[in-house]
Scaffold this active site. Sequence first.
Site, PDB file in Angstrom:
ATOM      1  N   CYS A 130      29.433  23.129  51.274  1.00 22.14           N
ATOM      2  CA  CYS A 130      30.746  22.595  50.914  1.00 22.14           C
ATOM      3  C   CYS A 130      30.684  22.152  49.454  1.00 22.14           C
ATOM      4  CB  CYS A 130      31.092  21.428  51.839  1.00 22.14           C
ATOM      5  SG  CYS A 130      32.839  21.017  51.875  1.00 22.14           S
ATOM      6  N   CYS A 170      34.626  25.292  52.845  1.00 24.41           N
ATOM      7  CA  CYS A 170      35.773  25.049  51.970  1.00 24.41           C
ATOM      8  C   CYS A 170      35.854  26.191  50.968  1.00 24.41           C
ATOM      9  CB  CYS A 170      35.690  23.698  51.270  1.00 24.41           C
ATOM     10  SG  CYS A 170      34.408  23.544  50.028  1.00 24.41           S
ATOM     11  N   CYS A 205      29.916  29.011  44.860  1.00 22.81           N
ATOM     12  CA  CYS A 205      28.530  28.934  45.308  1.00 22.81           C
ATOM     13  C   CYS A 205      27.636  29.696  44.348  1.00 22.81           C
ATOM     14  CB  CYS A 205      28.400  29.517  46.716  1.00 22.81           C
ATOM     15  SG  CYS A 205      26.704  29.509  47.315  1.00 22.81           S
TER      16      CYS A 205
END
Length: 139
Positions: free
Chosen positions: A8, A80, A87
């Site tokens: 997240c 999310c 990422c």
Amino acid sequence: MKKILVLCTGNSCRSQIAEGYLRHFAGDKATIFSAGIETHGVNPKAIQVMAEDGIDISKHTSNNIDEYTGVDFDYVITVCDNAKENCPYFPTRAKMFHQNFPDPAKATGTPDEIRNEFRKVRDMVKAYSKSFIADHLAG
């Protein structure tokens, strides 16, 4: 044993809740980790609503994704859209999954309204976690 990472933005609410439920439903079939692309600490309201459902996440820590670059995960779940889009790449053969959940930390209103938003998100994450384990670790 399978290794699952929940990712997240800040590793404070949604990923912490998911880590708690995935660990609960997986039992000894998987090792569960959670991390954020930033670290914001574990949200006290997340700890509170999880305790209401009998899951203790009070000892969880807020971890950065960089701490897990050497771990060969089987599954990576982003919870999310921000984490999915931002990422950092890390080498893994993991199967990637994405489920965007609302951020309860952004809830506004009275203390009861905010707590109810945390409960709503908790229940969504619980249902997803239960299904994920049934679909991927059954048998």
